[in-house]
Structures are given as C-alpha cells and as structure tokens.
Scaffold this active site. Structure first.
Site, PDB file in Angstrom:
ATOM      1  N   ASP A 188       0.812  -1.212   0.000  1.00 35.22           N
ATOM      2  CA  ASP A 188       0.000   0.000   0.000  1.00 35.22           C
ATOM      3  C   ASP A 188       0.851   1.270   0.000  1.00 35.22           C
ATOM      4  OD1 ASP A 188      -1.866  -1.964   0.494  1.00 35.22           O
ATOM      5  OD2 ASP A 188      -2.810  -0.937   2.181  1.00 35.22           O
ATOM      6  N   ASP A 189       0.187   2.348  -0.401  1.00 35.08           N
ATOM      7  CA  ASP A 189       0.649   3.732  -0.223  1.00 35.08           C
ATOM      8  C   ASP A 189       1.642   4.211  -1.283  1.00 35.08           C
ATOM      9  OD1 ASP A 189      -0.924   3.521   1.985  1.00 35.08           O
ATOM     10  OD2 ASP A 189       0.622   3.989   3.458  1.00 35.08           O
TER      11      ASP A 189
ATOM     12  N   HIS B 297       3.551  -2.342   3.104  1.00 35.60           N
ATOM     13  CA  HIS B 297       3.635  -1.044   2.426  1.00 35.60           C
ATOM     14  C   HIS B 297       4.902  -0.929   1.586  1.00 35.60           C
ATOM     15  CE1 HIS B 297       0.998  -0.464   5.919  1.00 35.60           C
ATOM     16  NE2 HIS B 297       0.382   0.453   5.189  1.00 35.60           N
TER      17      HIS B 297
ATOM     18  N   HIS C   8      -5.343   9.614   1.220  1.00 30.51           N
ATOM     19  CA  HIS C   8      -5.165   8.703   2.343  1.00 30.51           C
ATOM     20  C   HIS C   8      -5.791   9.171   3.650  1.00 30.51           C
ATOM     21  CE1 HIS C   8      -3.242   5.617   4.835  1.00 30.51           C
ATOM     22  NE2 HIS C   8      -2.980   4.983   3.709  1.00 30.51           N
TER      23      HIS C   8
ATOM     24  N   HIS D 106      -6.459   3.329  -3.531  1.00 27.78           N
ATOM     25  CA  HIS D 106      -6.215   3.551  -2.093  1.00 27.78           C
ATOM     26  C   HIS D 106      -6.467   5.018  -1.740  1.00 27.78           C
ATOM     27  CE1 HIS D 106      -4.919   2.160   1.759  1.00 27.78           C
ATOM     28  NE2 HIS D 106      -3.750   2.749   1.773  1.00 27.78           N
TER      29      HIS D 106
HETATM   30 ZN   LIG Z   1      -2.447   3.064   3.354  1.00 26.78          ZN
END
Ligand SMILES: [Zn+2]
Length: 458
Positions: free
Chosen positions: A184-185, A345, A238, A234
C-alpha cells in the site's frame, strides 16, 4: 490503541536465520496472534525465520533514522502506446509524460468537492440507486474511543473498531495457505526495489496506490501494471474515510480511480480503505462507484494480519517487532482454514527493506508452502477482473447498482486546497492511534524525500 501485552511476556531473543520451527507458545497463540504497533522500547523477542536474504539490509539498519538509500531507476519502462500483454484486451498504455499535475487536486490533502469532476461523480452516485446510509462522519480521526456510539451501532458495521465485515468485504483468500499479497501507499522511489525482488522470485502482488503518489510517479505505476501486478485504489490523499462527508469520500475515490485510468488506460475495480477504515456508509458509496473493498485478515481483535511495517519509518516500532508480528502471522496463517491477506507497504525504504530482506524470503521457504498471488488471483479470478474495462462480468460482476465507468472520463482539471493528509498502517483501532496527527509530518517528510529523488526515477 490496541496493544498486546502477551507478546512481551514471550521475549527471549532474536533468532533471525534460525531453522523454521513454530514453537508451542506461538501455535497456541493463534487467538492472540499478531498485533500492530508495539512500544519501541521492547527490543528482544523470540521468533524463528527460515532464512534471511544474503543481500538484506541488516536489521540494525532498518530504523527510523536510517540514512536514505540510493534509489534505483526502473529496470523496465514502457513506451507510450505499448500494448499490455499480461491482460488480454487491454488498451495501449497512455503517455504519462502528458499528464499535467495541475489538472488534478493538490497532493496529500482531501480533495475539494466543488470541482466539476466531483460534482459529476456525486450525481452519478445519487443516480445509482444505491442507498447511502445516513451516518454522520466519525470524529477525532476516527478514533474508536471518541466515537463510542458509532462503534456500538451494529447497523454501521464499522470494521475499524469492531471487526464487522459485510458480505462484500474481501478479508481473506478462500484457499488455505494462499496469500493475497498487497503493498500500500505507493508508488514510491523504493517500489523498484520491491519490484526487483518480486520479479526475481516470479511473484506478483496487488498494489493499493495512493492517487497523490500516482500523479507523482506515473511511470512506476505503469511498470507495476505492465509487469502483471494488480493495481487497485487507495484514495487520493489517504484520509480515514469514515471521517469524511459523502461528497469527500466520492471525491477521494473518484480522483484516485481517474488518475489511475489516465496513467494506465484502465480503471481498478477494487479498493482498500486507508487504515482499513470502512463502515456501511463508505461501503455503499464505494459500491455505487464500482469498487469492491479489500481489507486484510483479522482472526481476533488482537490478531490482525498487519505487520506494522509502516511504523518503522517513524520509529513507532522496530524491525524486531515487525518480524515478531510476521512470525505470529505466518504461524496463524498455517492454522486457519482459509488463505489470508496481509498488510504491508512500499512507501518507505524501511518497509521495503523488511519485506525484501526478511518477510518475503522467509515466506518463500515456508512449509507447507504459501501460494503468494495478487488478491484478484487468490479469489480465483483472472487479472482482467481487476479492471472495469477488461472485466467481462462473468466471474466478477460489478457491485449491484454501481456505475463503475463513472470516473472514466476526460482528463481532469481541478485544483485543490487543504491542509491535512496522512498515510499509515492500520490497527484494530488504527485510526485511533496517536499516529494520525503526526502523519501529516510524515508525509511532509516524504514529499521532501520525493523531491530529492524524482530525477532519479523520471
Ligand atoms: Zn495506506
């Protein structure tokens, strides 16, 4: 903040690279399993990893104040117009160089809702026929303690604070020992290191991409996609989604869908709520926008499959804690009767270092073997089902009432303003962690890092 004291009772020693051997305590820990976040003062644990990577960054160097590593240029890039070969029927790759950041909202702040794009998406959601529950946004960054009534309201089905899941939530893979890999991210300057490891080991993953990172690093997203990894939404900036108004949620999901479509030519059909923060209001809006939620496995309030790798960068946790979390996760993964989905991540070098140096090498030697695949594949669906334009709806019908093509419009033209943002991993009460207010600072630091490394990757 959910913290497990049981962990700390088991502290003995760090045994990386020892023979794999789940001891009785760990096995019996199935119901207590992993816990995200740990006091950084605890430094000694017992865990057993099958291997470490000979080229791994030493654990002692995976710390919050680690010197920035040199980032690597993408080993493979793709010319505009390239035809994806990993997904049949995919359109030619757009020209990322033509993307104008000024046509998108400001980075890392909740998108404004008065733009023509968001107004259009709001209309489409209203016209979808999907009923949006009339829940007020949560407060205090979605902290469970500050939203006790919301957490207790079972009709809200707030995963973050109660673990409540809806039928449409994807939290596991159906087949035992199958791991739906997720990062993620990103994309980030460190994603290439992860991609290289995945390529060397013939692994594919699901990347939950933040829109603000996509517009900053479109070429990295293209390399992920062209390499056969699954790309999913995503949000744009955020935020914890339950804290937002309906219009803001629509804007966050819509802009993220749109920038990915503009970069790849296809629109994701899946999304992960930041911090896992989802309730029935967020679910309904996502449903109306053609997005199926993917969270991660949670077998008890304390046993969430969250490595807490995100907190390495800030120093809220240590590499030893993360490996301890992984050790429990992998033990629990062998015990449950389904597959699993794990939270990791690719935003910071520390998270990538712990994944490529330790977690993934250990996982590859796990016995019985883990089948490590993107989430869409762990669901026994073809990769094409991950994208609205390529989904023939036979095995992955869009959410009921959805208007999944809503964001697939012309290039955007909206500015943005605001003053918050953040990124982070999740805990049982993740949004409640003290981390959130500091995450704006984390992102500010990130942007400074990115500013210094953009040239290396462009
Ligand atoms: Zn995230």
């Amino acid at each position: 903040m959910v913290k497990l004291s049981l962990f700390y009772l088991a502290a003995v020693s760090v045994r990386v690279a020892a023979a794999y051997n789940i001891d009785a305590r760990q096995v019996s820990g199935a119901s207590v399993g992993t816990s995200a976040g740990s006091p950084a003062t605890q430094t000694s644990f017992s865990f057993t990893l099958a291997t470490n990577n000979p080229t791994a960054v030493p654990l002692a160097s995976i710390v919050s104040n680690a010197a920035s590593q040199a980032t690597h240029t993408l080993a493979t890039t793709y010319a505009p117009g390239s035809t994806p070969t990993v997904v049949s029927g995919a359109p030619p790759l757009p020209n990322a160089a033509l993307l104008a950041p000024s046509n998108y909202p400001a980075l890392d702040v909740v998108v404004p809702t008065d733009s023509p794009e968001v107004q259009q998406w709001i209309q489409e959601v209203n016209n979808s026929g999907v009923a949006i529950p009339d829940f007020a946004p949560t407060v205090a960054s979605g902290a469970c303690g500050a939203n006790a009534a919301a957490a207790a309201d079972q009709t809200r089905c707030w995963w973050t604070c109660t673990g409540c899941v809806a039928a449409t939530d994807i939290t596991t893979c159906p087949d035992k020992l199958t791991w739906g890999l997720t990062y993620d991210d990103g994309p980030s300057p460190y994603t290439e290191d992860l991609l290289q490891f995945l390529d060397q080991n013939n692994l594919k993953t699901t990347f939950f991409a933040v829109g603000s990172r996509v517009i900053s690093f479109p070429n990295i997203l293209q390399t992920e996609y062209m390499g056969g990894h699954q790309i999913a939404v995503h949000t744009w900036s955020h935020p914890p989604l339950t804290t937002l108004t309906n219009a803001q949620i629509i804007g966050e999901l819509g802009w993220s869908k749109k920038v990915i479509k503009d970069v790849l030519g296809v629109t994701p059909s899946h999304f992960r709520p930041p911090f896992g923060d989802i309730d029935n209001r967020v679910r309904a809006i996502a449903q109306a926008m053609g997005l199926t939620p993917v969270i991660w496995t949670r077998i008890s309030p304390q046993a969430t499959f969250d490595t807490d790798d995100f907190d390495l960068h800030s120093g809220l946790t240590t590499a030893s804690h993360v490996l301890q979390n992984w050790d429990y996760i992998s033990a629990n993964a062998s015990l449950i009767n389904t597959g699993f989905i794990l939270l990791e991540h690719d935003l910071f070098q520390q998270s990538v270092d712990i994944a490529t140096g330790y977690i993934l090498p250990d996982a590859l030697l796990h016995q019985p073997p883990f089948k490590m695949v993107p989430v869409i594949e762990c669901l026994n669906k073809p990769l094409s089902d991950a994208y609205v334009e390529l989904n023939d709806n036979s095995t992955n019908p869009p959410p009921s009432g959805s208007v999944p093509s809503a964001s697939a419009g012309a290039s955007g033209s909206s500015g943005g303003s605001g003053s918050s943002g953040g990124s982070g991993s999740s805990k049982g009460s993740a949004v409640a962690t003290a981390g959130l207010p500091g995450l704006g600072a984390v992102f500010a630091l990130l942007m400074a890092i990115l500013a210094g490394t953009t040239l290396l990757l462009s």
